[in-house]
Design a protein around this motif. Structure first.
Motif, PDB file in Angstrom:
ATOM      1  N   GLU A 160       0.824  -1.218   0.000  1.00 60.22           N
ATOM      2  CA  GLU A 160       0.000   0.000   0.000  1.00 60.22           C
ATOM      3  C   GLU A 160       0.859   1.269   0.000  1.00 60.22           C
ATOM      4  N   MET A 161       1.866   1.280   0.841  1.00 58.22           N
ATOM      5  CA  MET A 161       2.711   2.479   0.921  1.00 58.22           C
ATOM      6  C   MET A 161       3.582   2.603  -0.332  1.00 58.22           C
ATOM      7  N   GLY A 214      -8.181   6.040   7.540  1.00 54.22           N
ATOM      8  CA  GLY A 214      -7.231   6.437   8.579  1.00 54.22           C
ATOM      9  C   GLY A 214      -6.127   7.245   7.916  1.00 54.22           C
ATOM     10  N   VAL A 215      -5.143   7.593   8.690  1.00 52.79           N
ATOM     11  CA  VAL A 215      -4.066   8.442   8.155  1.00 52.79           C
ATOM     12  C   VAL A 215      -2.719   7.728   8.295  1.00 52.79           C
ATOM     13  N   SER A 216      -1.971   7.691   7.208  1.00 52.56           N
ATOM     14  CA  SER A 216      -0.612   7.152   7.234  1.00 52.56           C
ATOM     15  C   SER A 216       0.367   8.248   6.875  1.00 52.56           C
ATOM     16  N   ARG A 230       6.863   3.901   6.464  1.00 53.04           N
ATOM     17  CA  ARG A 230       5.728   4.485   7.184  1.00 53.04           C
ATOM     18  C   ARG A 230       6.227   4.857   8.566  1.00 53.04           C
ATOM     19  N   GLY A 233       1.095   7.492  11.990  1.00 58.07           N
ATOM     20  CA  GLY A 233      -0.279   7.346  11.521  1.00 58.07           C
ATOM     21  C   GLY A 233      -1.233   7.983  12.501  1.00 58.07           C
ATOM     22  N   SER A 234      -2.464   8.051  12.116  1.00 53.73           N
ATOM     23  CA  SER A 234      -3.486   8.565  13.022  1.00 53.73           C
ATOM     24  C   SER A 234      -4.815   7.895  12.713  1.00 53.73           C
ATOM     25  N   THR A 235      -5.527   7.613  13.771  1.00 56.72           N
ATOM     26  CA  THR A 235      -6.841   6.999  13.586  1.00 56.72           C
ATOM     27  C   THR A 235      -7.911   8.049  13.281  1.00 56.72           C
ATOM     28  N   GLU A 447      -7.456  -0.589  -1.001  1.00 66.29           N
ATOM     29  CA  GLU A 447      -8.269  -0.402   0.202  1.00 66.29           C
ATOM     30  C   GLU A 447      -9.755  -0.610  -0.048  1.00 66.29           C
ATOM     31  N   LYS A 449     -11.050  -3.146   1.656  1.00 62.56           N
ATOM     32  CA  LYS A 449     -11.226  -4.191   2.649  1.00 62.56           C
ATOM     33  C   LYS A 449     -12.457  -3.987   3.518  1.00 62.56           C
TER      34      LYS A 449
HETATM   35  C1  LIG Z   1      -4.542   0.855   8.409  1.00 62.85           C
HETATM   36  C2  LIG Z   1      -4.293   1.745   7.207  1.00 62.85           C
HETATM   37  C3  LIG Z   1      -2.813   1.695   6.854  1.00 62.85           C
HETATM   38  C4  LIG Z   1      -5.085   1.132   6.051  1.00 62.85           C
HETATM   39  O1  LIG Z   1      -4.930   1.876   4.895  1.00 62.85           O
HETATM   40  C5  LIG Z   1      -4.762   3.195   7.439  1.00 62.85           C
HETATM   41  O2  LIG Z   1      -6.113   3.224   7.666  1.00 62.85           O
HETATM   42  C6  LIG Z   1      -4.025   3.853   8.609  1.00 62.85           C
HETATM   43  O3  LIG Z   1      -2.901   4.237   8.477  1.00 62.85           O
HETATM   44  N1  LIG Z   1      -4.683   4.013   9.785  1.00 62.85           N
HETATM   45  C7  LIG Z   1      -4.084   4.635  10.967  1.00 62.85           C
HETATM   46  C8  LIG Z   1      -3.488   3.586  11.866  1.00 62.85           C
HETATM   47  C9  LIG Z   1      -2.580   4.181  12.904  1.00 62.85           C
HETATM   48  O4  LIG Z   1      -1.397   4.402  12.623  1.00 62.85           O
HETATM   49  O5  LIG Z   1      -3.018   4.464  14.005  1.00 62.85           O
END
Ligand SMILES: CC(C)(CO)[C@@H](O)C(=O)NCCC(=O)O
Ligand SMILES: Nc1ncnc2c1ncn2[C@@H]1O[C@H](COP(=O)(O)OP(=O)(O)OP(=O)(O)O)[C@@H](O)[C@H]1O
Length: 499
Positions: A160-161, A214-216, A230, A233-235, A447, A449
């Motif tokens: 994905e990345m 979500g955020v990557s 990577r 990230g953030s939810t 994505e 899923k």
């Molecule tokens: C799980 C993925 C990578 C799926 O694309 C994305 O939704 C994401 O980076 N979510 C944030 C997850 C985190 O780092 O808390």
């Protein structure tokens, strides 16, 4: 291409002309939304009434050659604007790519219509000469068996990345006008400024912030295949925005929400610095924060009596505290705007801090959350500029939602599968493999899923795939978007040539 635009990461060699004519690709980046009524209202409320374009008899089955199959495919996919219920072509994003010698088209469809899409492919004979496709994201794994069983197409999975970075580097290196930023940064006044779309050695390192569900955050240190990782990230992402909006508004889809947010005033919901400090400028100077920025998202709601969404008379309390007249009633548009600010401010902070940690001054924001989302783009631009005191720049791409799909397509052209954060390579077991030879199709099913697999949203005409558990993910939907690469060039329809 100008010499100054030379890239360290050269574009793929143009395909040999014979091979070129035998290749096309579908690539994808998904759009996810949450909740049934949301998507149903947005995309039509009965998936069973899907009026998929009907096949013109079974004439395709009689086409004499692969070339005829290709011609049929290009005509079908390249010239249509809509496909089935949710399939749409982003025509404004089509462009002729000299490096590849053809036109790239960008399409998307909602993942809840995955089975309908496969049905359409079968009905139209679009699957006839495809034996594999490059894919990315969770959907490449989740739908692998479905594709293999239904249309005999194997998924060649890429990380994905990796695909996102690949897509970005390709566009920056090959399409002038792809990248833009906002000048005269201010919350309302800045304007979009086109930037050179170039990747050079001085471009590295940079940060990619992919704002999807979500955020990557990805750090890219160079043009090589392994020069990214990577890092955070953030939810709190696009899914959060849609989910909370679903709880707080009756908006009918993402575009509806953005329109609503455009009319809203977040200062009715958010507590600003000046709400806490008053107008004492010397105190604000000491604090080093302007009075008009948000101090606490949704913070103003905490001090309201009763339900802030109701008028005083409805509340029956006679008001009190800070309550004013009905103009203080918080509307859905204000909530939509405040939620947009909440998500965006948070992402802006994380992006800025990540750029600080890795000593970068470029942040590329991508992902479908930014699609037609001027408010978020301006806010991100503003916050990056503000917090970095003009040292770091927020950058955006025209094809923000298609980078993964494009990357999967490009990697599939290079051969092989299973990149660094990718998968296990090509699937096995295509029943139709034997009768397909010369095609290579790439589809970045990025994505997908979280597609809605609930019983009531299935296409009744299509048999349920054995590989998928219908009990999982049944409140979520996603859209996958595709890339069609037409090596014929489609010169007559050329939108923007690379220069
Ligand atoms: C799980 C993925 C990578 C799926 O694309 C994305 O939704 C994401 O980076 N979510 C944030 C997850 C985190 O780092 O808390
Ligand atoms: N038409 C749309 N329907 C639903 N969501 C949309 C739409 N257009 C844009 N969006 C936004 O795009 C987000 C999904 O973005 P994107 O498709 O890039 O991510 P994803 O690939 O599903 O998620 P992730 O990157 O986390 O895996 C949604 O959460 C929503 O905020």
């Amino acid at each position: 291409m100008k010499s100054s635009q030379a890239t360290k990461n050269p574009p793929p060699e143009p395909l040999d002309s014979r091979e070129r004519r035998a290749r096309y690709s579908l690539g994808a980046k998904s759009v996810s939304s949450v909740g049934e009524s949301f998507s149903e209202a947005h995309h039509g409320n009965d998936t069973r009434t899907a009026s998929l374009p009907s096949a013109s008899g079974d004439s395709f089955g009689q086409l004499p050659s692969h070339q005829a199959a290709l011609d049929h495919f290009y005509t079908f996919a390249g010239n249509q604007e809509t496909f089935g219920i949710s399939g749409r072509k982003d025509s404004s994003l089509s462009f002729h790519c000299r490096a590849l010698g053809g036109v790239l088209h960008f399409l998307r469809f909602e993942t809840k219509h995955m089975e309908g899409a496969l049905e359409l492919m079968k009905r139209e004979g679009l699957d006839r000469s495809i034996h594999s496709m490059g894919c990315t994201g969770g959907g490449a794994h989740k739908y692998e068996n479905l594709w293999s069983e239904q249309v005999g197409i194997d998924m060649v999975k890429h990380g994905e990345m990796e695909t996102m970075v690949k897509g970005i580097e390709f566009l920056l290196g090959n399409r002038v006008g792809e990248c833009y930023s906002y000048k005269d940064v201010g919350l309302e006044t800045e304007r979009k400024a086109l930037r050179d779309s170039v990747i050079s050695s001085s471009s590295y390192p940079y940060i990619v912030v992919s704002i999807g569900t979500g955020v990557s955050l990805i750090l890219v240190t160079g043009p090589g295949r392994d020069q990214f990782r990577r890092v955070s990230g953030s939810t709190i992402g696009g899914g959060t925005y849609l989910g909370l909006c679903k709880l707080l508004t009756k908006a009918q889809g993402f575009e509806d929400l953005l329109e609503m947010a455009g009319r809203g005033r977040n200062e009715k919901v958010d507590l600003l610095v000046r709400d806490i400090y008053g107008d004492d400028q010397s105190a604000l100077d000491k604090l080093k924060l302007p009075g008009d920025i948000v101090a606490s998202s949704f913070g103003k709601m905490a001090s309201k009596d009763g339900d802030p969404r109701e008028s005083q008379s409805d509340r029956g309390s006679g008001g009190g505290g800070e309550e004013g007249g009905d103009e203080d009633v918080v509307g859905e548009e204000d909530l939509a705007r405040a939620l947009l600010m909440l998500c965006t401010n948070n992402i802006g902070h994380i992006a800025y801090l990540t750029a600080q940690i890795y000593n970068t001054n470029k942040i590329y924001f991508i992902g479908n959350f930014l699609r037609h989302n001027d408010i978020a783009q301006r806010r991100l631009s503003f916050s990056i500029d503000y917090w970095s005191k003009g040292q770091v720049e927020g950058l955006f791409l025209e094809h923000e939602g298609y980078l993964g799909a494009l990357g999967a397509f490009l990697l599939s052209q290079e051969g092989g599968g299973g990149g660094a954060d990718g998968g296990a390579g090509a699937a096995q077991g295509s029943k139709k493999k034997g009768r397909r030879r010369s095609f290579s199709a790439g589809e970045g099913v990025h994505e997908i899923k979280r597609a809605d697999l609930s019983e009531e949203n299935r296409n009744a005409d299509v048999q349920r795939p054995r590989a998928i558990d219908p009990g999982r993910g049944n409140r979520r939907r996603a859209t996958t978007s595709q890339i069609i690469f037409n090596p014929h060039g489609d010169q007559g329809k050329r939108k923007e040539d690379d220069k």
